[in-house]
Design a protein around this motif. Structure first.
Motif, PDB file in Angstrom:
ATOM      1  N   GLY A   1      97.533  13.604   9.360  1.00  0.00           N
ATOM      2  CA  GLY A   1      98.101  14.856   8.890  1.00  0.00           C
ATOM      3  C   GLY A   1      97.503  16.124   9.466  1.00  0.00           C
ATOM      4  O   GLY A   1      97.936  17.231   9.107  1.00  0.00           O
ATOM      5  N   LEU A   2      96.518  16.017  10.362  1.00  0.00           N
ATOM      6  CA  LEU A   2      95.972  17.214  10.988  1.00  0.00           C
ATOM      7  C   LEU A   2      96.934  17.715  12.069  1.00  0.00           C
ATOM      8  O   LEU A   2      97.646  16.924  12.691  1.00  0.00           O
ATOM      9  CB  LEU A   2      94.603  16.935  11.598  1.00  0.00           C
ATOM     10  N   THR A   3      96.925  19.005  12.300  1.00  0.00           N
ATOM     11  CA  THR A   3      97.782  19.598  13.317  1.00  0.00           C
ATOM     12  C   THR A   3      97.039  19.663  14.654  1.00  0.00           C
ATOM     13  O   THR A   3      95.799  19.630  14.673  1.00  0.00           O
ATOM     14  CB  THR A   3      98.212  21.016  12.920  1.00  0.00           C
ATOM     15  N   PRO A   4      97.756  19.774  15.771  1.00  0.00           N
ATOM     16  CA  PRO A   4      97.086  19.897  17.068  1.00  0.00           C
ATOM     17  C   PRO A   4      96.117  21.079  17.122  1.00  0.00           C
ATOM     18  O   PRO A   4      95.002  20.952  17.635  1.00  0.00           O
ATOM     19  CB  PRO A   4      98.248  20.092  18.046  1.00  0.00           C
ATOM     20  N   ILE A   5      96.544  22.223  16.584  1.00  0.00           N
ATOM     21  CA  ILE A   5      95.685  23.403  16.597  1.00  0.00           C
ATOM     22  C   ILE A   5      94.479  23.198  15.692  1.00  0.00           C
ATOM     23  O   ILE A   5      93.355  23.590  16.018  1.00  0.00           O
ATOM     24  CB  ILE A   5      96.472  24.648  16.143  1.00  0.00           C
ATOM     25  N   GLY A   6      94.699  22.570  14.539  1.00  0.00           N
ATOM     26  CA  GLY A   6      93.609  22.307  13.623  1.00  0.00           C
ATOM     27  C   GLY A   6      92.557  21.394  14.228  1.00  0.00           C
ATOM     28  O   GLY A   6      91.348  21.626  14.087  1.00  0.00           O
ATOM     29  N   ILE A   7      93.003  20.344  14.911  1.00  0.00           N
ATOM     30  CA  ILE A   7      92.074  19.413  15.558  1.00  0.00           C
ATOM     31  C   ILE A   7      91.219  20.142  16.584  1.00  0.00           C
ATOM     32  O   ILE A   7      89.993  19.969  16.638  1.00  0.00           O
ATOM     33  CB  ILE A   7      92.848  18.261  16.236  1.00  0.00           C
ATOM     34  N   MET A   8      91.858  20.971  17.380  1.00  0.00           N
ATOM     35  CA  MET A   8      91.124  21.706  18.402  1.00  0.00           C
ATOM     36  C   MET A   8      90.108  22.646  17.780  1.00  0.00           C
ATOM     37  O   MET A   8      88.968  22.750  18.244  1.00  0.00           O
ATOM     38  CB  MET A   8      92.104  22.490  19.274  1.00  0.00           C
ATOM     39  N   PHE A   9      90.512  23.354  16.717  1.00  0.00           N
ATOM     40  CA  PHE A   9      89.611  24.314  16.065  1.00  0.00           C
ATOM     41  C   PHE A   9      88.381  23.609  15.498  1.00  0.00           C
ATOM     42  O   PHE A   9      87.240  24.028  15.746  1.00  0.00           O
ATOM     43  CB  PHE A   9      90.351  25.060  14.959  1.00  0.00           C
TER      44      PHE A   9
ATOM     45  N   THR B   1      91.558  28.496  29.747  1.00  0.00           N
ATOM     46  CA  THR B   1      92.146  27.405  30.539  1.00  0.00           C
ATOM     47  C   THR B   1      91.558  26.048  30.179  1.00  0.00           C
ATOM     48  O   THR B   1      92.288  25.069  30.003  1.00  0.00           O
ATOM     49  CB  THR B   1      91.956  27.658  32.044  1.00  0.00           C
ATOM     50  N   GLY B   2      90.226  25.970  30.069  1.00  0.00           N
ATOM     51  CA  GLY B   2      89.593  24.697  29.765  1.00  0.00           C
ATOM     52  C   GLY B   2      89.530  24.395  28.285  1.00  0.00           C
ATOM     53  O   GLY B   2      89.231  23.263  27.897  1.00  0.00           O
ATOM     54  N   GLY B   3      89.823  25.392  27.468  1.00  0.00           N
ATOM     55  CA  GLY B   3      89.783  25.221  26.025  1.00  0.00           C
ATOM     56  C   GLY B   3      91.145  25.374  25.381  1.00  0.00           C
ATOM     57  O   GLY B   3      91.910  24.422  25.254  1.00  0.00           O
ATOM     58  N   THR B   4      91.481  26.601  24.994  1.00  0.00           N
ATOM     59  CA  THR B   4      92.668  26.866  24.179  1.00  0.00           C
ATOM     60  C   THR B   4      93.961  26.326  24.777  1.00  0.00           C
ATOM     61  O   THR B   4      94.647  25.504  24.161  1.00  0.00           O
ATOM     62  CB  THR B   4      92.817  28.379  23.944  1.00  0.00           C
ATOM     63  N   LEU B   5      94.323  26.798  25.962  1.00  0.00           N
ATOM     64  CA  LEU B   5      95.621  26.431  26.543  1.00  0.00           C
ATOM     65  C   LEU B   5      95.690  24.947  26.885  1.00  0.00           C
ATOM     66  O   LEU B   5      96.725  24.301  26.676  1.00  0.00           O
ATOM     67  CB  LEU B   5      95.896  27.282  27.785  1.00  0.00           C
TER      68      LEU B   5
ATOM     69  N   LEU C   1      91.656  31.157  19.218  1.00  0.00           N
ATOM     70  CA  LEU C   1      92.315  30.417  18.137  1.00  0.00           C
ATOM     71  C   LEU C   1      92.375  31.243  16.852  1.00  0.00           C
ATOM     72  O   LEU C   1      93.373  31.207  16.127  1.00  0.00           O
ATOM     73  CB  LEU C   1      91.589  29.107  17.875  1.00  0.00           C
ATOM     74  N   LEU C   2      91.313  31.994  16.568  1.00  0.00           N
ATOM     75  CA  LEU C   2      91.317  32.853  15.379  1.00  0.00           C
ATOM     76  C   LEU C   2      92.411  33.912  15.484  1.00  0.00           C
ATOM     77  O   LEU C   2      93.061  34.259  14.487  1.00  0.00           O
ATOM     78  CB  LEU C   2      89.944  33.507  15.205  1.00  0.00           C
ATOM     79  N   LEU C   3      92.620  34.424  16.685  1.00  0.00           N
ATOM     80  CA  LEU C   3      93.719  35.371  16.898  1.00  0.00           C
ATOM     81  C   LEU C   3      95.064  34.686  16.681  1.00  0.00           C
ATOM     82  O   LEU C   3      95.991  35.270  16.115  1.00  0.00           O
ATOM     83  CB  LEU C   3      93.644  35.948  18.317  1.00  0.00           C
ATOM     84  N   TYR C   4      95.168  33.438  17.123  1.00  0.00           N
ATOM     85  CA  TYR C   4      96.393  32.658  16.935  1.00  0.00           C
ATOM     86  C   TYR C   4      96.677  32.449  15.446  1.00  0.00           C
ATOM     87  O   TYR C   4      97.827  32.519  15.004  1.00  0.00           O
ATOM     88  CB  TYR C   4      96.243  31.315  17.650  1.00  0.00           C
ATOM     89  N   PHE C   5      95.608  32.237  14.670  1.00  0.00           N
ATOM     90  CA  PHE C   5      95.766  31.973  13.238  1.00  0.00           C
ATOM     91  C   PHE C   5      96.243  33.207  12.464  1.00  0.00           C
ATOM     92  O   PHE C   5      96.698  33.086  11.327  1.00  0.00           O
ATOM     93  CB  PHE C   5      94.452  31.470  12.640  1.00  0.00           C
ATOM     94  N   LEU C   6      96.130  34.380  13.073  1.00  0.00           N
ATOM     95  CA  LEU C   6      96.665  35.583  12.426  1.00  0.00           C
ATOM     96  C   LEU C   6      98.190  35.496  12.309  1.00  0.00           C
ATOM     97  O   LEU C   6      98.786  36.055  11.377  1.00  0.00           O
ATOM     98  CB  LEU C   6      96.275  36.836  13.225  1.00  0.00           C
ATOM     99  N   PHE C   7      98.807  34.806  13.253  1.00  0.00           N
ATOM    100  CA  PHE C   7     100.266  34.674  13.264  1.00  0.00           C
ATOM    101  C   PHE C   7     100.721  33.346  12.649  1.00  0.00           C
ATOM    102  O   PHE C   7     101.815  33.253  12.103  1.00  0.00           O
ATOM    103  CB  PHE C   7     100.782  34.789  14.705  1.00  0.00           C
ATOM    104  N   ASP C   8      99.877  32.340  12.775  1.00  0.00           N
ATOM    105  CA  ASP C   8     100.208  31.019  12.225  1.00  0.00           C
ATOM    106  C   ASP C   8      98.959  30.469  11.542  1.00  0.00           C
ATOM    107  O   ASP C   8      98.201  29.714  12.150  1.00  0.00           O
ATOM    108  CB  ASP C   8     100.682  30.090  13.339  1.00  0.00           C
ATOM    109  N   PRO C   9      98.712  30.836  10.287  1.00  0.00           N
ATOM    110  CA  PRO C   9      97.466  30.482   9.598  1.00  0.00           C
ATOM    111  C   PRO C   9      97.215  28.972   9.565  1.00  0.00           C
ATOM    112  O   PRO C   9      98.139  28.177   9.446  1.00  0.00           O
ATOM    113  CB  PRO C   9      97.672  31.034   8.176  1.00  0.00           C
ATOM    114  N   LEU C  10      95.930  28.627   9.663  1.00  0.00           N
ATOM    115  CA  LEU C  10      95.522  27.224   9.605  1.00  0.00           C
ATOM    116  C   LEU C  10      95.535  26.750   8.161  1.00  0.00           C
ATOM    117  O   LEU C  10      94.948  27.377   7.285  1.00  0.00           O
ATOM    118  CB  LEU C  10      94.120  27.066  10.193  1.00  0.00           C
ATOM    119  N   GLU C  11      96.217  25.641   7.926  1.00  0.00           N
ATOM    120  CA  GLU C  11      96.254  25.059   6.591  1.00  0.00           C
ATOM    121  C   GLU C  11      95.116  24.046   6.462  1.00  0.00           C
ATOM    122  O   GLU C  11      95.099  23.017   7.137  1.00  0.00           O
ATOM    123  CB  GLU C  11      97.596  24.367   6.349  1.00  0.00           C
ATOM    124  N   VAL C  12      94.149  24.372   5.606  1.00  0.00           N
ATOM    125  CA  VAL C  12      92.977  23.520   5.433  1.00  0.00           C
ATOM    126  C   VAL C  12      93.210  22.548   4.274  1.00  0.00           C
ATOM    127  O   VAL C  12      93.404  22.968   3.136  1.00  0.00           O
ATOM    128  CB  VAL C  12      91.714  24.355   5.161  1.00  0.00           C
TER     129      VAL C  12
END
Length: 291
Positions: A34-42, A77-81, A195-206
């Protein structure tokens, strides 16, 4: 002594990509929980950043704005994207397919090295690249016929490959001027910031109940401490010693561990066409590496 040191970095790089080959399966397991791709990366990069702070925390900034910009670019490049593309692809296609498509990174690295650093393109590189690209086509074709992947997953896997190629090339001018641990820490830092900037638009569900599940904890620790902190340090050090193109060529080792583990753990079917494609990719990149 020098030859032994070079050999050691070759062995370390090979071990690193074998470990990375298992991360496709580990990420797939976390997605199933149930984890999201963005959540796993964070969570992965947060654990890695906390870990590396213990060994590299004195130096904060690069020597100049240009180098700091390169570190930001490395983090993106090596992280977020890279991981957004890779983890999203894992949601919609087989782990083995993602691993095989990302295996094209050495080809892109050599092409970009020719464009940016004017490194020569050898005949072996061109011929090997063509064979490897045929292998990519076979892998994609096989998955499409079996209706087990989405073409978007293949595209995102190639995007991930391109991002990692750029990352290897960005490391080249930084490697001679800064310690490997410092570079690696900055990569994680800028990845987390973006990623924190990304979460401003799509908040991470913990989901705390999911995060503390033993399987989730084990896989996150593996991804964060082993596959991120330790492996990024090893990879960045190898790029400094062996160079981006030669280091990137070791990625051809990666699909074998992924194919085996995804078959055993995820019960994914390995088709004959996928195996032929895998052989073409591995053989093509190996040929491209030969001098």
């Amino acid at each position: 002594m020098f030859k032994n040191s070079i050999l050691l970095f070759h062995l370390i790089t090979a071990a690193t990509v074998i470990i990375w080959g298992t991360t496709f399966v580990s990420t797939k397991v976390l997605l199933h929980h149930g984890l999201t791709p963005i959540g796993i990366m964070f969570y992965r990069f947060l654990l890695a950043y906390i870990g590396i702070l213990l060994i590299s925390h004195k130096r904060i900034w690069a020597d100049n704005l240009k180098d700091e910009f390169l570190l930001i670019l490395a983090g993106l490049t090596g992280g977020t994207l890279y991981f957004i593309a890779e983890n999203t692809a894992l949601e919609i296609t087989q782990a083995s397919n993602v691993a095989l498509l990302v295996c094209t990174t050495p080809i892109f690295t050599a092409l970009f090295a020719r464009w940016i650093y004017k490194e020569p393109l050898r005949k072996n590189m061109i011929f090997g690249s063509l064979i490897a690209l045929i292998g990519v086509a076979l892998v994609v074709f096989s998955g499409s016929v079996l209706l087990k992947i989405n073409p978007l997953g293949d595209f995102l896997s190639i995007v991930a490959s391109l991002m990692w190629a750029f990352y290897c090339l960005v490391l080249k001018p930084l490697g001679g001027r800064y310690p490997t641990a410092f570079i690696t820490r900055k990569v994680f830092f800028y990845s987390i910031v973006s990623l924190l900037l990304y979460f401003l638009f799509d908040p991470l569900e913990v989901k705390t109940t999911v995060l503390f599940h033993p399987t989730v904890v084990f896989n996150l620790l593996f991804l964060g401490i082993v596959a991120s902190m330790l492996c990024f340090i090893a990879w960045n050090a190898a790029v400094k010693v062996l160079g981006p193109s030669q280091t990137a060529n070791y990625i051809y080792v990666q699909p074998m561990s992924t194919l085996v583990l995804s078959s055993i753990i995820l019960s994914e079917v390995i088709t004959v066409t996928s195996l032929v494609g895998a052989l073409c990719i591995i053989g093509g990149v190996y040929l491209a590496e030969k001098h």
